[in-house]
Design a protein around this motif. Structure first.
Motif, short mmCIF file in Angstrom:
data_model
loop_
_atom_site.label_atom_id
_atom_site.label_comp_id
_atom_site.label_asym_id
_atom_site.label_seq_id
_atom_site.Cartn_x
_atom_site.Cartn_y
_atom_site.Cartn_z
N ILE A 24 40.05 30.60 47.89
CA ILE A 24 40.73 32.10 49.04
C ILE A 24 38.96 32.49 48.58
O ILE A 24 38.19 33.23 47.31
CB ILE A 24 41.76 32.75 48.18
N PRO A 25 38.81 33.84 49.94
CA PRO A 25 37.87 33.91 50.26
C PRO A 25 38.56 35.97 49.66
O PRO A 25 39.32 36.35 48.76
CB PRO A 25 38.35 34.75 51.63
N LEU A 26 36.94 36.40 49.34
CA LEU A 26 36.77 37.13 48.19
C LEU A 26 36.64 38.43 49.31
O LEU A 26 36.25 38.61 50.50
CB LEU A 26 35.73 37.67 47.43
N VAL A 27 37.30 39.62 48.92
CA VAL A 27 36.83 40.66 49.85
C VAL A 27 35.92 41.90 48.96
O VAL A 27 35.78 42.25 47.97
CB VAL A 27 37.79 41.87 49.94
N GLY A 46 30.90 45.79 47.39
CA GLY A 46 30.68 45.47 46.12
C GLY A 46 32.49 44.89 46.88
O GLY A 46 32.38 45.49 48.15
N HIS A 47 32.84 44.41 45.69
CA HIS A 47 34.61 44.06 45.49
C HIS A 47 34.83 45.48 45.92
O HIS A 47 35.52 46.61 45.54
CB HIS A 47 35.00 43.09 44.12
N LEU A 48 36.05 45.06 46.70
CA LEU A 48 37.49 45.83 47.00
C LEU A 48 38.73 45.94 45.37
O LEU A 48 38.61 44.91 45.65
CB LEU A 48 38.31 45.41 48.32
N GLU A 49 38.51 47.03 45.36
CA GLU A 49 39.51 46.29 44.14
C GLU A 49 41.38 46.69 44.17
O GLU A 49 41.58 47.30 45.31
CB GLU A 49 39.14 47.93 43.15
N TYR A 50 42.31 46.24 43.48
CA TYR A 50 43.68 46.26 44.00
C TYR A 50 43.90 47.28 44.35
O TYR A 50 43.92 48.54 43.43
CB TYR A 50 44.45 45.19 42.89
N GLY A 51 44.29 48.17 45.05
CA GLY A 51 45.13 49.32 45.76
C GLY A 51 44.49 50.50 46.18
O GLY A 51 44.74 51.45 46.11
N GLU A 52 43.05 49.72 46.17
CA GLU A 52 42.09 50.88 46.57
C GLU A 52 42.08 50.74 48.21
O GLU A 52 42.00 49.63 48.71
CB GLU A 52 40.95 50.33 45.99
N ASP A 59 31.03 35.08 55.70
CA ASP A 59 30.41 34.14 55.05
C ASP A 59 30.21 33.67 54.02
O ASP A 59 30.57 33.63 53.28
CB ASP A 59 29.03 35.41 54.78
N LEU A 60 29.89 32.66 53.99
CA LEU A 60 29.68 31.47 53.03
C LEU A 60 28.73 31.08 51.99
O LEU A 60 27.70 31.40 52.61
CB LEU A 60 30.35 30.04 53.40
N PHE A 61 28.74 30.87 50.98
CA PHE A 61 27.52 31.22 50.09
C PHE A 61 27.34 30.00 49.27
O PHE A 61 27.77 30.04 48.25
CB PHE A 61 27.32 32.70 49.17
N LYS A 72 31.13 30.32 46.83
CA LYS A 72 31.85 31.47 47.48
C LYS A 72 31.68 31.62 49.09
O LYS A 72 31.29 31.41 49.28
CB LYS A 72 31.37 33.38 46.65
N HIS A 73 33.13 32.58 49.60
CA HIS A 73 33.79 32.72 50.69
C HIS A 73 33.40 34.30 50.43
O HIS A 73 35.51 35.11 49.59
CB HIS A 73 34.57 32.05 51.22
#
Length: 140
Positions: free
Chosen positions: A5-8, A39-45, A74-76, A81-82
């Protein structure tokens, strides 16, 4: 079945006096490229909370206000990673950025949007190709 699954991610366009902030990545995918803080969006943020947190953790700067902007996908391939990167535009009134994560960033530099150093991290390169030009949110 191993389903990917893609990351945010959240990329923060920090603006001061018509310049924006870029860091030279190291020790992670995209090493050797110039990138926005973020950086990464954290759960609930919220996206805005993530933007303020990441800028503070990476540079020590406090940004306010924060306005939502466009996104890229973007695909890496090298990292398998996506990422969907949500961009925000933030104003920064004072202080100079410090390298607070030296294992991930070599230096910070204020740059002109029209003439950034190269090479750029893929999401920022994708954003520039769209023609998007950020405007600093009102410090009101």
């Amino acid at each position: 079945m191993d389903r990917k699954i893609p990351l945010v991610g959240v990329g923060v366009i920090v603006i001061r006096n018509g310049l924006f902030l870029l860091g030279l990545r190291k020790g992670t995918h995209g090493a050797g490229t110039w990138a926005l803080p973020g950086g990464h969006l954290e759960y609930g943020e919220s996206v805005e909370e993530c933007a303020r947190r990441e800028v503070r953790e990476e540079t020590g700067l406090v940004v306010r206000p924060v306005a939502r902007g466009p996104y890229t996908s973007d695909l890496f391939a090298e990292a398998d990673k996506h990422y969907v990167t949500l961009f925000v535009v933030a104003a920064c009134g004072s202080g100079e950025p410090r390298v607070l994560e030296p294992d991930r960033c070599e230096q910070w530099r204020w740059c002109r949007w029209s003439d950034p150093p190269r090479p750029l991290f893929a999401p920022l390169e994708s954003l520039l190709r769209t023609g998007f030009v950020p405007q600093a949110p009102d410090m009101g």
